[in-house]
Design an enzyme around this catalytic site. Structure first.
Site, PDB file in Angstrom:
ATOM      1  N   ASP A  96       9.295 -45.176  29.748  1.00 36.70           N
ATOM      2  CA  ASP A  96       8.053 -44.586  29.244  1.00 36.70           C
ATOM      3  C   ASP A  96       6.896 -45.010  30.173  1.00 36.70           C
ATOM      4  OD1 ASP A  96       6.327 -43.298  27.480  1.00 36.70           O
ATOM      5  OD2 ASP A  96       6.219 -45.001  26.085  1.00 36.70           O
ATOM      6  N   HIS A  97       6.032 -44.070  30.513  1.00 35.60           N
ATOM      7  CA  HIS A  97       4.854 -44.349  31.353  1.00 35.60           C
ATOM      8  C   HIS A  97       5.213 -45.057  32.668  1.00 35.60           C
ATOM      9  CE1 HIS A  97       1.947 -42.970  28.413  1.00 35.60           C
ATOM     10  NE2 HIS A  97       2.545 -43.687  27.485  1.00 35.60           N
ATOM     11  N   ASP A 108       3.991 -41.111  34.798  1.00 37.27           N
ATOM     12  CA  ASP A 108       2.659 -40.880  34.243  1.00 37.27           C
ATOM     13  C   ASP A 108       1.603 -41.036  35.333  1.00 37.27           C
ATOM     14  OD1 ASP A 108       0.346 -40.647  32.883  1.00 37.27           O
ATOM     15  OD2 ASP A 108       0.660 -42.375  31.563  1.00 37.27           O
ATOM     16  N   HIS A 156      -3.520 -43.181  22.026  1.00 31.34           N
ATOM     17  CA  HIS A 156      -2.619 -44.344  21.971  1.00 31.34           C
ATOM     18  C   HIS A 156      -3.267 -45.409  21.089  1.00 31.34           C
ATOM     19  CE1 HIS A 156      -0.872 -42.686  25.807  1.00 31.34           C
ATOM     20  NE2 HIS A 156       0.230 -43.078  25.205  1.00 31.34           N
ATOM     21  N   GLU A 183       3.250 -35.908  32.408  1.00 33.04           N
ATOM     22  CA  GLU A 183       2.111 -35.786  31.487  1.00 33.04           C
ATOM     23  C   GLU A 183       0.947 -35.118  32.198  1.00 33.04           C
ATOM     24  OE1 GLU A 183       1.156 -39.051  28.905  1.00 33.04           O
ATOM     25  OE2 GLU A 183      -0.990 -38.595  28.942  1.00 33.04           O
ATOM     26  N   ASN A 206       6.419 -39.986  20.628  1.00 38.84           N
ATOM     27  CA  ASN A 206       6.349 -41.384  21.062  1.00 38.84           C
ATOM     28  C   ASN A 206       5.618 -42.200  20.002  1.00 38.84           C
ATOM     29  OD1 ASN A 206       7.306 -40.190  23.414  1.00 38.84           O
ATOM     30  ND2 ASN A 206       6.226 -41.653  24.700  1.00 38.84           N
ATOM     31  N   GLY A 238       1.121 -41.216  21.388  1.00 42.16           N
ATOM     32  CA  GLY A 238       0.146 -41.640  20.392  1.00 42.16           C
ATOM     33  C   GLY A 238       0.498 -41.128  19.006  1.00 42.16           C
ATOM     34  N   GLY A 239       1.777 -41.281  18.627  1.00 38.28           N
ATOM     35  CA  GLY A 239       2.225 -40.761  17.327  1.00 38.28           C
ATOM     36  C   GLY A 239       1.718 -41.559  16.133  1.00 38.28           C
ATOM     37  N   THR A 298       2.675 -48.251  18.042  1.00 35.67           N
ATOM     38  CA  THR A 298       1.700 -49.122  17.371  1.00 35.67           C
ATOM     39  C   THR A 298       2.054 -49.378  15.907  1.00 35.67           C
ATOM     40  OG1 THR A 298      -0.008 -48.385  18.890  1.00 35.67           O
ATOM     41  CG2 THR A 298      -0.758 -49.373  16.843  1.00 35.67           C
TER      42      THR A 298
HETATM   43  P1  13P Z   1       1.303 -45.164  19.620  1.00 33.35           P
HETATM   44  O1  13P Z   1       1.313 -46.599  20.012  1.00 33.35           O
HETATM   45  O2  13P Z   1      -0.076 -44.672  19.287  1.00 33.35           O
HETATM   46  O3  13P Z   1       2.283 -44.861  18.548  1.00 33.35           O
HETATM   47  O4  13P Z   1       1.747 -44.345  20.911  1.00 33.35           O
HETATM   48  C1  13P Z   1       2.952 -44.659  21.525  1.00 33.35           C
HETATM   49  C2  13P Z   1       3.117 -43.939  22.807  1.00 33.35           C
HETATM   50  O5  13P Z   1       2.589 -42.862  23.008  1.00 33.35           O
HETATM   51  C3  13P Z   1       3.935 -44.583  23.845  1.00 33.35           C
HETATM   52  O6  13P Z   1       4.086 -43.815  24.968  1.00 33.35           O
END
Ligand code: 13P
Length: 409
Positions: free
Chosen positions: A82-83, A104, A181, A134, A231, A210-211, A234
């Site tokens: 990821d990223h 990313d 995020h 992205e 994704n 940023g789910g 948090t």
């Molecule tokens: P959140 O931390 O807001 O859930 O986002 C996670 C994310 O997008 C990781 O790539």
């Protein structure tokens, strides 16, 4: 063998109107909690490792555990970077065991984003692996992950999305339509119209970063408009933190194991509820039968050397481990010597490729060609080679006996 091709997995989700969770993990509690949830929900799952989290764990130590956990799971699993920040990050992730990568470069201008992403796509596709890019920018507002995504939101535009996918060849597109995020401030306003247009124009699985913090209704509308990967991190870090604080309050003398009590279960419960909401629950069997499994290839050579002393052979092997081990898609290079002095063949190479697509690219790769021509072939005499995949078909005792000609007494 539940590691499956991530492109197939997300295409299945896209075609059937549900989303697979890409859950970022930062410890074994996360890994085990996420997989336990996927098993209970019978859901396909993406184990996601964010490069921005590499200060919390050693990626090269964590990946063997992630891979082992994925292989023993009974639900379909993909392992995703990821990223990823660069082509080097992608190559390292492929070598370490990921079977999907995100690059990313969304903080750079359009031209640079296309340039960086395209390079990663060329390399990853040559390794049989899909790429997520992205476009637009998903910033962080507050919470543990926010500071890793500084700056203002930039919405993905339809015209750029079309050009970006066409020029880079990405398999999945992460879009910016109003999520952030980390923690949300208030209820985010999501631009469904924009998402709908992008989905209709591209018709590829879309990704939401940023789910955490979105409402059930928001998730449903995202999925209706082409989002096949969500994704999520948090909220998992938050339930873990809440659990640790409760443990500390319940027993002020708690040390590590006491403080970590039930953390895995708390993460797992949160993941399971998301899988049920996102519609991935109950899809495991279908995904396992419809999607290709992800299997490495072992490239084995056994050989003899002619008129060479052991030192020269060992120098050649060391150079081979160094040079061939750096070719994208090569996971490991093992060199060996027969235990028995009178063995018919004395030496061996075992080169592990992440995917069958690597076979031809490896053969043609300039580093391989140069090594083979200058160091290996001048020394190696008679040899045989095979590219193979492990066979793991399990016959029942009954069918084995049938094949062997009936019961043995
Ligand atoms: P959140 O931390 O807001 O859930 O986002 C996670 C994310 O997008 C990781 O790539």
């Amino acid at each position: 063998m539940p590691l499956v091709d991530m492109k197939d997995m997300l295409q299945h989700a896209y075609d059937h109107g549900y989303a697979v969770g890409a859950l970022d993990l930062v410890s074994l509690e996360f890994l085990e909690g996420i997989l336990a949830a996927a098993e209970r929900a019978r859901a396909p799952v993406i184990l996601s490792l964010a490069e921005s989290h590499f200060e919390y764990f050693d990626f090269e130590l964590m990946l063997p555990a992630v891979e082992a956990a994925a292989k023993r799971a009974s639900v379909p699993v993909a392992i995703h970077l990821d990223h990823g920040a660069s082509i080097e990050s992608a190559v390292r992730a492929i070598k370490s065991g990921c079977n999907g990568v995100m690059v990313d470069a969304s903080h750079t201008d359009f031209g640079e984003n296309v340039r960086v992403t395209k390079r990663v796509v060329e390399t990853a596709h040559a390794c049989g692996m899909p790429v997520e890019g992205e476009l637009g920018y998903v910033p962080g507002v507050e919470g543990e992950d926010a500071e890793r995504h500084p700056g203002e939101v930039a919405y993905t535009t339809l015209a750029e999305a079309k050009a970006y996918v066409e020029r880079t060849g990405v398999d999945f597109l992460a879009v910016s339509i109003g999520t952030v995020h980390g923690h949300m401030k208030g209820k985010p306003k999501l631009d469904y119209q924009r998402l709908k247009q992008i989905n209709e124009a591209l018709a590829i699985p879309l990704v939401i970063h940023g789910g955490s913090g979105l409402s059930d209704d928001q998730f449903r509308r995202l999925i209706t408009n082409g989002v096949a990967k969500i994704n999520y991190f948090t909220a998992l870090a938050d339930v873990a933190g809440t659990c640790i604080r409760a443990n500390a309050r319940a027993d002020r003398t708690s040390s590590y194991t006491g403080l970590m009590k039930n953390v895995q279960e708390a993460i797992s419960a949160e993941v399971e509820s998301r899988m049920r909401l996102w519609g991935s629950a109950g899809r495991a069997a279908e995904v396992l039968t419809r999607c290709r499994s992800w299997m490495p290839v072992e490239h084995l050579i056994i050989y003899n050397v002619e008129d060479a002393d052991e030192t020269r052979v060992e120098i050649m092997m060391a150079e081979g481990r160094r040079v061939l081990g750096g070719i994208p898609g090569v996971r490991e290079v093992v060199t060996g010597k027969a235990v028995q002095q009178d063995a018919k063949y004395r030496y061996t190479w075992l080169v592990r490729f992440c995917h069958p697509a690597v076979i031809d690219n490896y053969r043609r790769h300039p580093d391989h060609v140069a090594f083979a021509d200058r160091m290996f072939r001048p020394l190696a005499g008679e040899r045989i080679s095979i590219d193979f995949q492990t066979v793991e078909t399990i016959f029942s005792v009954r069918s084995h006996h049938d094949m062997a000609g009936g019961e043995r007494r």
